[in-house]
Every structure is written in C-alpha cells, then in structure tokens.
Design an enzyme around this catalytic site. Structure first.
Site, PDB file in Angstrom:
ATOM      1  N   HIS A   1      -7.052   1.945  -3.060  1.00 25.10           N
ATOM      2  CA  HIS A   1      -6.406   1.802  -1.748  1.00 25.10           C
ATOM      3  C   HIS A   1      -5.218   2.756  -1.678  1.00 25.10           C
ATOM      4  O   HIS A   1      -4.182   2.516  -2.295  1.00 25.10           O
ATOM      5  CB  HIS A   1      -5.954   0.363  -1.547  1.00 25.10           C
ATOM      6  CG  HIS A   1      -5.706   0.011  -0.108  1.00 25.10           C
ATOM      7  ND1 HIS A   1      -5.323   0.929   0.836  1.00 25.10           N
ATOM      8  CD2 HIS A   1      -5.816  -1.181   0.551  1.00 25.10           C
ATOM      9  CE1 HIS A   1      -5.190   0.329   2.010  1.00 25.10           C
ATOM     10  NE2 HIS A   1      -5.490  -0.956   1.860  1.00 25.10           N
TER      11      HIS A   1
ATOM     12  N   HIS B 123      -2.623   2.683   4.650  1.00 30.85           N
ATOM     13  CA  HIS B 123      -2.011   1.516   5.301  1.00 30.85           C
ATOM     14  C   HIS B 123      -0.569   1.256   4.872  1.00 30.85           C
ATOM     15  O   HIS B 123      -0.083   0.131   4.960  1.00 30.85           O
ATOM     16  CB  HIS B 123      -2.859   0.258   5.063  1.00 30.85           C
ATOM     17  CG  HIS B 123      -4.248   0.378   5.595  1.00 30.85           C
ATOM     18  ND1 HIS B 123      -5.245  -0.527   5.282  1.00 30.85           N
ATOM     19  CD2 HIS B 123      -4.825   1.295   6.410  1.00 30.85           C
ATOM     20  CE1 HIS B 123      -6.367  -0.170   5.874  1.00 30.85           C
ATOM     21  NE2 HIS B 123      -6.136   0.934   6.557  1.00 30.85           N
TER      22      HIS B 123
ATOM     23  N   TYR C  86       0.705   1.204   1.908  1.00 34.31           N
ATOM     24  CA  TYR C  86       0.866   0.533   0.629  1.00 34.31           C
ATOM     25  C   TYR C  86       1.354   1.538  -0.417  1.00 34.31           C
ATOM     26  O   TYR C  86       1.600   2.700  -0.109  1.00 34.31           O
ATOM     27  CB  TYR C  86      -0.428  -0.166   0.230  1.00 34.31           C
ATOM     28  CG  TYR C  86      -0.803  -1.301   1.171  1.00 34.31           C
ATOM     29  CD1 TYR C  86       0.170  -2.156   1.681  1.00 34.31           C
ATOM     30  CD2 TYR C  86      -2.121  -1.499   1.569  1.00 34.31           C
ATOM     31  CE1 TYR C  86      -0.162  -3.188   2.552  1.00 34.31           C
ATOM     32  CE2 TYR C  86      -2.461  -2.528   2.445  1.00 34.31           C
ATOM     33  CZ  TYR C  86      -1.479  -3.371   2.929  1.00 34.31           C
ATOM     34  OH  TYR C  86      -1.803  -4.389   3.794  1.00 34.31           O
TER      35      TYR C  86
END
Length: 200
Positions: A164, A167, A169
């Site tokens: 990931h 977003h 993060y």
C-alpha cells in the site's frame, strides 16, 4: 481464471483488536471466491501494531495472524480464485476510529485504545493528532517489518502481495514534500523521498 479482481477494502472486523482474522473474514472472502472472482486481495494488514488504521484492522506482524489466514486462503484456492493480501502502514493516519458503523471521526485517545502515530515528519493530517517523526533506525525496522509480513503472507499461501503506497499512508507520506520535511537521506530531493519506498 479471469481478469475480475476484488480490490482490498478495509472491513474493520478484527473483533478482538489483535489483528487476527475471524470466521467473519472466512465468510466474507470465501463468498467472493465462490462467486467467481479471478483474484481477491485481502484488506490492508498492518505490518506493525502501530501501522493499523484502526484497532479493528487485520495485521501480519505475528505468526498467529498468519495462521488464522491459512484456512481462508485455502478456501479461496479451492474455489478457483487467486489470493492476495495488501500490506500497509498507515503512518500519521493510524490510530483512528473504525470507519464502519461507529459514527466517530478523528484520532483515538489512549483511553480509547489509541496509540502514538509515526510519520516521516511531525506534521499532522488535518483533524488527526500530530505524529512523531520516525528515526532512521525505526525506518529500517519498518522496512524489515514489511519484509517479514511479506514472508508470512507467502507462508500463509497467498499468491501475491500488494504494497500500500497510496491514500496518504506512510509510504505515500514519505513521497510527498507536504508531509515529508526531513533534511536527512529520506527527505528533500525526490530521490531521497522515494528511498523508503524503494527499500521496502
């Protein structure tokens, strides 16, 4: 078996707040495998406890979490689906209320089960608490945590992992000069800001 992929979607359903999958997850992912999806990516699993978005997220930082996912992966395979998992660290956007059915927003306090958040720099995301800047030692430890989580994912039988990096993060936070104001080898130039992602 086809090109229909189910993307990772956080379910906030680790009921014991320990990052361990439950029968709920078995039914959730198993039903999509039974339904004909070619590949299913299990929701964001934290590579460290403090990397979770909320206390109800899945994790992959220990062997108990790995072992709980084995029967889920086996069932997805038995239904003809490929199985993947997304590995994540939420950085400054961690320690928040679960998104589904709780009605609260913002950072969790310690009394509510929250924890200190970590980021490239001590720059808060609007509406959330101010994180602590990671040391270079902690950055190296987080790289290792991603690698250990990937190894556990393979041991659980997953066919692939997704890192990931979006977003807002942690990996994304390092890439952006808005959230990364460091002046060491992990900040400043685009090459330095990308270093952590490339190490992972």
């Amino acid at each position: 078996r086809n090109r229909a992929w189910v993307p990772p979607m956080c379910q906030y359903s680790a009921e014991n707040l320990d990052g361990v999958a439950t029968p709920w997850h078995f039914v959730h992912y198993g039903s999509m495998a039974k339904g004909g999806a070619g590949a299913i990516i299990v929701e964001a699993a934290g590579v460290t406890p403090e990397g979770r978005i909320s206390p109800r997220d899945l994790g992959m930082w220990n062997d108990e979490q790995r072992d709980a996912l084995v029967p889920i992966v086996d069932f997805m395979h038995s239904q003809g689906a490929a199985a993947g998992i997304q590995l994540a660290h939420a950085g400054r956007k961690a320690s928040t209320y679960p998104d589904l059915g709780h009605g609260n927003e913002g950072s969790l306090s310690e009394s509510e089960g929250g924890w200190e958040t970590l980021a490239p720099s001590a720059v808060a995301f609007p509406g959330l608490s101010t994180p602590r800047e990671l040391t270079e030692t902690e950055i190296a430890e987080t790289v290792t945590a991603f690698a250990d989580s990937a190894r556990r994912s393979m041991e659980a039988g997953f066919d692939f992992v997704e890192i990931h990096g979006a977003h807002g993060y942690l990996l994304h936070e390092f890439l952006s000069p808005l959230s990364n104001t460091r002046n060491d080898s992990y900040g400043g130039t685009p090459e330095n800001r990308a270093r952590f992602l490339l190490e992972v």
